[in-house]
Motif scaffolding. Sequence first.
Motif, PDB file in Angstrom:
ATOM      1  N   ARG A  66       3.618  -4.772   9.794  1.00 17.90           N
ATOM      2  CA  ARG A  66       4.318  -3.850   9.203  1.00 17.90           C
ATOM      3  C   ARG A  66       4.661  -3.956   7.671  1.00 17.90           C
ATOM      4  N   SER A  67       3.680  -4.967   7.036  1.00 22.21           N
ATOM      5  CA  SER A  67       3.995  -5.034   5.536  1.00 22.21           C
ATOM      6  C   SER A  67       2.633  -5.506   5.063  1.00 22.21           C
ATOM      7  N   ILE A  68       2.317  -5.190   3.793  1.00 20.95           N
ATOM      8  CA  ILE A  68       1.494  -5.154   3.120  1.00 20.95           C
ATOM      9  C   ILE A  68       1.571  -5.588   1.622  1.00 20.95           C
ATOM     10  N   VAL A  69       1.065  -6.597   1.171  1.00 19.28           N
ATOM     11  CA  VAL A  69       1.102  -6.790  -0.729  1.00 19.28           C
ATOM     12  C   VAL A  69      -0.228  -6.517  -0.866  1.00 19.28           C
ATOM     13  N   PHE A  70      -0.378  -5.477  -2.145  1.00 19.20           N
ATOM     14  CA  PHE A  70      -1.401  -5.503  -2.849  1.00 19.20           C
ATOM     15  C   PHE A  70      -1.609  -6.431  -3.974  1.00 19.20           C
ATOM     16  N   VAL A  71      -2.598  -6.866  -4.087  1.00 21.34           N
ATOM     17  CA  VAL A  71      -2.854  -7.911  -5.402  1.00 21.34           C
ATOM     18  C   VAL A  71      -3.612  -7.397  -6.640  1.00 21.34           C
ATOM     19  N   ARG A  72      -3.749  -8.076  -7.480  1.00 23.20           N
ATOM     20  CA  ARG A  72      -4.236  -7.816  -8.729  1.00 23.20           C
ATOM     21  C   ARG A  72      -3.655  -6.509  -9.429  1.00 23.20           C
ATOM     22  N   SER A  73      -2.463  -6.308  -9.269  1.00 22.43           N
ATOM     23  CA  SER A  73      -1.741  -5.282  -9.806  1.00 22.43           C
ATOM     24  C   SER A  73      -2.221  -3.894  -9.281  1.00 22.43           C
ATOM     25  N   LYS A  74      -2.635  -3.750  -7.996  1.00 23.60           N
ATOM     26  CA  LYS A  74      -3.312  -2.531  -7.207  1.00 23.60           C
ATOM     27  C   LYS A  74      -2.056  -1.749  -6.780  1.00 23.60           C
ATOM     28  N   ILE A  75      -1.968  -0.408  -7.057  1.00 21.94           N
ATOM     29  CA  ILE A  75      -1.318   0.399  -6.786  1.00 21.94           C
ATOM     30  C   ILE A  75      -1.806   1.651  -6.158  1.00 21.94           C
ATOM     31  N   PRO A  76      -1.522   1.701  -4.884  1.00 22.22           N
ATOM     32  CA  PRO A  76      -2.248   2.824  -4.119  1.00 22.22           C
ATOM     33  C   PRO A  76      -1.606   4.324  -4.592  1.00 22.22           C
ATOM     34  N   ASN A  77      -2.409   5.271  -4.313  1.00 21.73           N
ATOM     35  CA  ASN A  77      -2.126   6.728  -4.842  1.00 21.73           C
ATOM     36  C   ASN A  77      -0.910   7.279  -4.114  1.00 21.73           C
ATOM     37  N   GLU A  78      -0.498   8.198  -4.523  1.00 20.99           N
ATOM     38  CA  GLU A  78       0.788   8.746  -3.876  1.00 20.99           C
ATOM     39  C   GLU A  78       0.525   9.346  -2.519  1.00 20.99           C
ATOM     40  N   ASP A  79      -0.533   9.769  -2.047  1.00 18.81           N
ATOM     41  CA  ASP A  79      -0.853  10.058  -0.623  1.00 18.81           C
ATOM     42  C   ASP A  79      -0.718   8.808   0.140  1.00 18.81           C
ATOM     43  N   VAL A  80      -1.330   7.718  -0.273  1.00 13.58           N
ATOM     44  CA  VAL A  80      -1.331   6.313   0.360  1.00 13.58           C
ATOM     45  C   VAL A  80       0.177   6.058   0.733  1.00 13.58           C
ATOM     46  N   LEU A  81       0.794   6.018  -0.486  1.00 11.29           N
ATOM     47  CA  LEU A  81       2.442   5.679  -0.357  1.00 11.29           C
ATOM     48  C   LEU A  81       3.174   6.763   0.507  1.00 11.29           C
ATOM     49  N   THR A  82       2.840   8.059   0.577  1.00  7.69           N
ATOM     50  CA  THR A  82       3.424   8.693   1.523  1.00  7.69           C
ATOM     51  C   THR A  82       3.444   8.409   2.839  1.00  7.69           C
ATOM     52  N   MET A  83       2.124   8.227   3.110  1.00 11.23           N
ATOM     53  CA  MET A  83       1.642   7.747   4.487  1.00 11.23           C
ATOM     54  C   MET A  83       2.331   6.369   4.940  1.00 11.23           C
ATOM     55  N   ALA A  84       2.619   5.567   4.312  1.00 18.05           N
ATOM     56  CA  ALA A  84       3.165   4.260   4.366  1.00 18.05           C
ATOM     57  C   ALA A  84       4.524   4.461   4.667  1.00 18.05           C
ATOM     58  N   ARG A  85       5.417   5.376   3.682  1.00 16.69           N
ATOM     59  CA  ARG A  85       6.606   5.819   4.033  1.00 16.69           C
ATOM     60  C   ARG A  85       6.728   6.488   5.501  1.00 16.69           C
ATOM     61  N   GLU A  86       5.605   7.271   5.704  1.00 15.74           N
ATOM     62  CA  GLU A  86       6.074   7.945   7.160  1.00 15.74           C
ATOM     63  C   GLU A  86       5.701   6.974   8.300  1.00 15.74           C
ATOM     64  N   MET A  87       4.938   5.958   8.021  1.00 14.65           N
ATOM     65  CA  MET A  87       4.687   4.914   8.926  1.00 14.65           C
ATOM     66  C   MET A  87       5.655   3.794   9.032  1.00 14.65           C
ATOM     67  N   ASP A  88       6.786   3.937   8.044  1.00 14.99           N
ATOM     68  CA  ASP A  88       7.604   2.760   7.747  1.00 14.99           C
ATOM     69  C   ASP A  88       7.171   1.471   7.644  1.00 14.99           C
ATOM     70  N   ILE A  89       6.045   1.457   6.511  1.00 13.59           N
ATOM     71  CA  ILE A  89       5.498   0.137   6.176  1.00 13.59           C
ATOM     72  C   ILE A  89       6.046  -0.427   5.144  1.00 13.59           C
ATOM     73  N   LEU A  90       6.377  -1.612   4.844  1.00 15.44           N
ATOM     74  CA  LEU A  90       6.827  -2.221   3.468  1.00 15.44           C
ATOM     75  C   LEU A  90       5.469  -2.471   2.725  1.00 15.44           C
ATOM     76  N   VAL A  91       5.350  -1.919   1.520  1.00 12.80           N
ATOM     77  CA  VAL A  91       4.560  -1.991   0.704  1.00 12.80           C
ATOM     78  C   VAL A  91       4.984  -2.734  -0.668  1.00 12.80           C
ATOM     79  N   MET A  92       4.195  -3.782  -1.055  1.00 14.60           N
ATOM     80  CA  MET A  92       4.513  -4.230  -2.425  1.00 14.60           C
ATOM     81  C   MET A  92       3.448  -4.538  -3.260  1.00 14.60           C
ATOM     82  N   THR A  93       3.288  -4.552  -4.256  1.00 18.28           N
ATOM     83  CA  THR A  93       2.338  -4.969  -5.344  1.00 18.28           C
ATOM     84  C   THR A  93       2.660  -6.392  -6.354  1.00 18.28           C
TER      85      THR A  93
END
Length: 118
Positions: A66-93
């Motif tokens: 249920r959780s992901i940390v993206f390293v090296r200051s990586k930020i996914p594009n808005e499509d990926v973030l929208t998908m994460a929100r829909e899947m109720d996944i915690l995403v950090m960078t």
Amino acid sequence: MKLSLIRDILNAVVLSGETHLEDEVFSGFGCDLMSDVLCFAREDTILLTGLVNKQVLNTVEMANMRSIVFVRSKIPNEDVLTMAREMDILVMTTRLILFESCGLLYKNGLAGCTLDEL
């Protein structure tokens, strides 16, 4: 370890799933090879990776994580973030590299996924 503590240790920024910051994980898995995540990670694990595509979210969902940390200051594009929100996944960078991120979490008491436990 609470996800809020992981955020603090890694000086991470939450990109989605803020409501899960008080949830706990019991191990961490640092990897860019999603097939290894499926083979070795457990559902009570946080994934640390430098990959920022939809396959990462699909892998996390398949592994019941249920959780992901993206390293090296990586930020996914808005499509990926929208998908994460829909899947109720915690995403950090975090600005930290994968090695340092995993090391800091391990040093602060978060276990890794070991083959002995699988």
